[in-house]
Enzyme design. Sequence first.
Site, short mmCIF file in Angstrom:
data_model
loop_
_atom_site.label_atom_id
_atom_site.label_comp_id
_atom_site.label_asym_id
_atom_site.label_seq_id
_atom_site.Cartn_x
_atom_site.Cartn_y
_atom_site.Cartn_z
N LYS A 135 -10.37 -0.46 10.73
CA LYS A 135 -10.59 -1.62 9.85
C LYS A 135 -10.99 -2.85 10.66
O LYS A 135 -11.18 -3.93 10.10
CB LYS A 135 -9.31 -1.93 9.06
CG LYS A 135 -8.94 -0.83 8.06
CD LYS A 135 -7.76 -1.24 7.24
CE LYS A 135 -7.13 -0.11 6.46
NZ LYS A 135 -7.90 0.38 5.33
N CYS A 168 -4.98 2.78 -3.41
CA CYS A 168 -3.72 3.25 -2.79
C CYS A 168 -2.60 2.25 -3.00
O CYS A 168 -1.78 2.02 -2.09
CB CYS A 168 -3.90 3.54 -1.29
SG CYS A 168 -5.01 4.87 -0.96
N ASP A 191 3.29 -4.55 7.83
CA ASP A 191 2.04 -3.81 7.66
C ASP A 191 0.93 -4.84 7.83
O ASP A 191 0.68 -5.66 6.94
CB ASP A 191 2.01 -3.17 6.26
CG ASP A 191 0.65 -2.55 5.96
OD1 ASP A 191 -0.29 -2.73 6.75
OD2 ASP A 191 0.53 -1.90 4.90
N GLN A 232 -4.31 -5.43 6.96
CA GLN A 232 -5.31 -6.37 6.45
C GLN A 232 -5.21 -7.75 7.09
O GLN A 232 -5.87 -8.68 6.64
CB GLN A 232 -5.19 -6.49 4.92
CG GLN A 232 -5.46 -5.20 4.17
CD GLN A 232 -6.84 -4.60 4.48
OE1 GLN A 232 -7.74 -5.25 4.98
NE2 GLN A 232 -6.98 -3.31 4.19
N HIS A 242 0.88 -1.18 0.00
CA HIS A 242 0.00 0.00 0.00
C HIS A 242 0.91 1.23 0.00
O HIS A 242 2.04 1.17 0.50
CB HIS A 242 -0.82 -0.06 1.29
CG HIS A 242 -1.88 0.98 1.45
ND1 HIS A 242 -1.61 2.25 1.90
CD2 HIS A 242 -3.21 0.94 1.25
CE1 HIS A 242 -2.74 2.94 1.97
NE2 HIS A 242 -3.74 2.17 1.58
N1 PLP Z 1 -1.76 -0.95 4.52
C1 PLP Z 1 -2.71 -1.69 3.92
C2 PLP Z 1 -2.38 -3.06 3.44
C3 PLP Z 1 -3.99 -1.16 3.78
O1 PLP Z 1 -4.93 -1.90 3.19
C4 PLP Z 1 -4.27 0.14 4.25
C5 PLP Z 1 -5.60 0.74 4.05
O2 PLP Z 1 -6.37 0.32 3.24
C6 PLP Z 1 -3.25 0.84 4.86
C7 PLP Z 1 -2.01 0.27 4.97
C8 PLP Z 1 -3.46 2.22 5.38
O3 PLP Z 1 -4.39 2.21 6.42
P1 PLP Z 1 -4.86 3.59 7.05
O4 PLP Z 1 -5.48 4.38 5.93
O5 PLP Z 1 -5.84 3.18 8.09
O6 PLP Z 1 -3.67 4.25 7.60
#
Ligand code: PLP
Length: 409
Positions: A225, A365, A199, A202, A123
């Site tokens: 989430k 993203c 990260d 998910q 992401h």
């Molecule tokens: N990393 C992953 C794999 C994501 O799916 C997301 C959001 O969709 C993020 C990071 C970023 O999350 P946030 O917008 O809550 O900071």
Amino acid sequence: MPSTGLDPHRIRQDFPIFQNNKNLIYLDSTATSQKPVQVIEAVAEFYRKMNANVHRGVYEISVEATEAYENARKKVAEFIGARSSREIVFVRNTTEALNLAAYSLGLHRVKPGGKIVLTMMEHHSNIVPWQLIAKINRLKTEYIPFDDQGYLDLSDADKKLKDADIFSFTHASNVLGTINDAKMLCRMAHEHGALAIVDAAQSVPHMPVNVQEMGCDLLAFSGHKMLGPTGIGVLYGRRELLEEMEPFQGGGEMIKEVHLDHSLWNDVPWKFEAGTPNIAGAVGLGAAIDYLRGIGMENVREHEHRLTAKALEILSEIRHAKIYGPENPLHRCGLVSFNLADIHPHDLATYLDKHGICVRAGHHCAMPIHTHLGISATTRASFYIYNTEEELEVFRDALLQALKTFRIQ
Ligand code: PLP
């Protein structure tokens, strides 16, 4: 497939949004989840009964607010198997957690010319913070690609990880759905003397995650989430590493002493929590964790696996549907990204919205993933504890109708 220990029809009754929108089919939990009444009430109760700033007041409601905030930290620690709540830093979201990691490590620990290894299925929040710091500290970045099936291609990973300082990767891809073997990747990082940063945006909301078993050094996720409020997220850090790290932001709360020419930092985790935190958000996240633990993360995972398998089956039977990511639902988290003929994902998402179905369209993203796939956008359907198989049947019928409406032969 045998039925699971989770009844989405019963669960839906806890979610006011579904009571207020009877025909809503929400297939966008990868972006943000809906909230059960237990979380909404926990936040409201906090404001109704004990709203005060934390760690500062000596009066009763301030002590209660501090207890509620720190109790939420304990719940997070237990939920992800941390050794203690001192390893849990509250932040705004995954993005802020990863920015904290990039800033603190990439600027203060990694020497100029050092190397950061990422993957091509990240992401933007696990790419851009590293790019920002790489520019300031003249760091190199390397990317591990993924193959046609959506799995990481580790064939030259050893070469890329040689002399790396940091390997930061996603546990589960928000586009491909791929669940990476985080334990193995952490081991690879360590074998090369690099820190392993995960990260988990998910994964933590959707499956059992234990940071000690995984062996990561840092791990990031977002409360919104996983049934919690927006504006609260978590950076888990191995205690010894957090102790060594420089703070990210300066201000109140994060200091022990301030003098005109220097300051002394607070203990971890408060060293990383400058300013008034999102107290109600943390309390809400604690309630979300209680809710998820009540269901059982194994059951959450099993339910999503079942829905993902069904979604893959539906899409594979629709002519002109192109699915991205692993074929095996066991290797995927609860989402499916796809394209339908040459209908633009935004047009398809708008069409599905007319049928009460919320899906995501665009690059999610994760532009480098789409570039690697040679496309600009996908449509993504994602699932959580409140989604049902019946909803997927409505989804299938709407897709079939879309083919007719857009005159796809
Ligand atoms: N990393 C992953 C794999 C994501 O799916 C997301 C959001 O969709 C993020 C990071 C970023 O999350 P946030 O917008 O809550 O900071």
